[in-house]
Design an enzyme around this catalytic site. Structure first.
Site, short mmCIF file in Angstrom:
data_model
loop_
_atom_site.label_atom_id
_atom_site.label_comp_id
_atom_site.label_asym_id
_atom_site.label_seq_id
_atom_site.Cartn_x
_atom_site.Cartn_y
_atom_site.Cartn_z
CE1 TYR A 137 -54.37 1.63 -25.62
CE2 TYR A 137 -53.57 2.29 -27.93
CZ TYR A 137 -53.47 2.38 -26.47
OH TYR A 137 -52.66 2.93 -25.69
CE LYS A 187 -43.70 -7.14 -17.81
NZ LYS A 187 -42.15 -6.85 -17.28
CG ASP A 219 -40.11 -4.14 -18.01
OD1 ASP A 219 -39.88 -4.84 -18.96
OD2 ASP A 219 -39.95 -4.73 -16.96
CG ASP A 243 -50.57 4.90 -27.66
OD1 ASP A 243 -49.76 6.01 -28.09
OD2 ASP A 243 -51.64 4.96 -27.47
CG ASP A 247 -46.32 9.11 -28.36
OD1 ASP A 247 -46.26 9.38 -29.45
OD2 ASP A 247 -47.38 9.78 -27.75
#
Length: 356
Positions: A137, A187, A219, A243, A247
């Site tokens: 980001y 990852k 994942d 992020d 959620d």
């Protein structure tokens, strides 16, 4: 020194839920002064940038920020710097709010509100700790350009060792004060940043022999959050993964409107850690102005603010227990009423204050 906070309601239901959170704060800590500022679409509508200079100055002279939410669909096609969300990124970057703490809890009696089986979420109580000022980001270079007639977009994921060290260490400290389990999400089978992340996590783990550590690829972590959510304690991860996962974890509770967050940084003034506190439910423009939004996330954000900035654990717990008692008594806003009786935003807060 006088105590003060900047109140930035923002857009949509941010105005309504922030109003209720301020009512609770005023009830338990009337000594904390509050000053309101414009941010997001509310500022743009007045011909100002998403984060006006006056609002930034207000935040600078305050001990903390109580934030509502920003973002309205009419600005979605604007350049990012002219969208309401730019204010949020500016505040995170300017105040180096690198640690986003998102407690995820299923209150007793709300198990049926979850889309998962009640037995999977019963007793769910975890924290997602998200690194907030690094990664893809904020990485450079970033942008779009034309390359031999082909449109190209570039985002850069970058992490430096100190950025990883400080967030991972905070994760261990949080876990040590809870159930002593830390899940680090990366990852590492694909990304160099994740290989750095895992290596540093394993190094820091040697200083916390009492904390059990597990590593999950992102994942797999997403799968396990819907398969065995109650088994998690503290999850620590980088910006983009955090992020998404926070959620996902939030909606497992049945309503994203029940969850608070704290964004903490490096600034400490007079022994008070500067932070920004906000519900994670978004602006929900479709229900804005109807006084039906769930104010729980905003009210619990006040509890986090008292805990992390003002060191007032007693009143933080009072607020959390008052919210739990309201749910215990069957008080429900429409998002979690499951077709049964519901109350409006103001009435829910009345019930919380009555329990205080």
């Amino acid at each position: 020194m006088p105590l003060s906070i900047a109140v930035l309601p923002g857009d949509g239901i941010g105005l309504e839920v922030t109003r209720e959170a301020v009512r609770v704060l005023a009830y338990v800590r009337p000594d904390i002064a509050r000053e309101e500022g414009l941010v997001g679409g509310a500022a743009i509508e007045r011909g100002l940038p998403p984060l006006p200079d006056e609002t930034r100055a207000l935040c600078e002279r305050s001990d903390a920020i109580l934030f509502g939410s920003v973002g309205l669909p009419q600005y979605d096609r604007n350049p990012f710097a002219e969208r309401p969300e730019a204010a949020l990124f500016a505040l995170r970057g300017d105040f180096e709010l690198y640690a986003n703490i998102r407690p995820v809890r299923v209150f007793r009696g709300l198990e049926d509100a979850s889309s998962l089986k009640p037995e999977l979420v019963r007793g769910l109580d975890l924290i997602v700790l998200r690194e907030l000022t690094g990664g893809i980001y904020f990485g450079k270079p970033k942008g779009q350009h034309n390359e031999n007639g082909v449109e190209v977009a570039i985002d850069t994921m970058i992490y430096r060792a100190p950025e990883v060290e400080r967030i991972v260490r905070m994760g261990f400290e949080l876990a040590r004060g809870r159930r002593k389990k830390l899940t680090s999400v990366d990852k590492q089978n694909v990304l160099e940043t994740s290989r750095l992340w895992r290596r540093i996590t394993e190094q820091i783990a040697t200083a916390y022999p009492d904390v059990r550590v597990e590593h999950l690829l992102v994942d797999n972590a997403a799968m396990q959050l819907v398969r065995r959510p109650a088994e998690f304690d503290v999850i620590v991860t980088e910006n983009m993964f955090g992020d998404i996962l926070s959620d996902e974890a939030a909606i497992v509770t049945g309503s994203i409107g029940t969850l608070p967050s704290a964004s903490l940084g490096t600034r400490v003034t007079n022994g008070r850690t500067f932070g920004m506190y906000e519900p994670i439910g978004g602006t929900a423009p479709d229900i804005a102005g109807k006084n039906i939004a769930n104010p729980t996330g905003a009210i619990l954000s006040v509890a986090l603010m008292l805990r992390y900035t003002f060191g007032d654990e007693q009143n933080a717990k009072r607020i959390e227990e008052a919210v739990a008692a309201a749910y215990d008594a069957g008080v429900r806003t429409v998002d979690i009423a499951a077709g049964g009786a519901s109350v409006n935003t103001t009435t829910f807060t009345d019930a919380v204050i009555a329990n205080l």
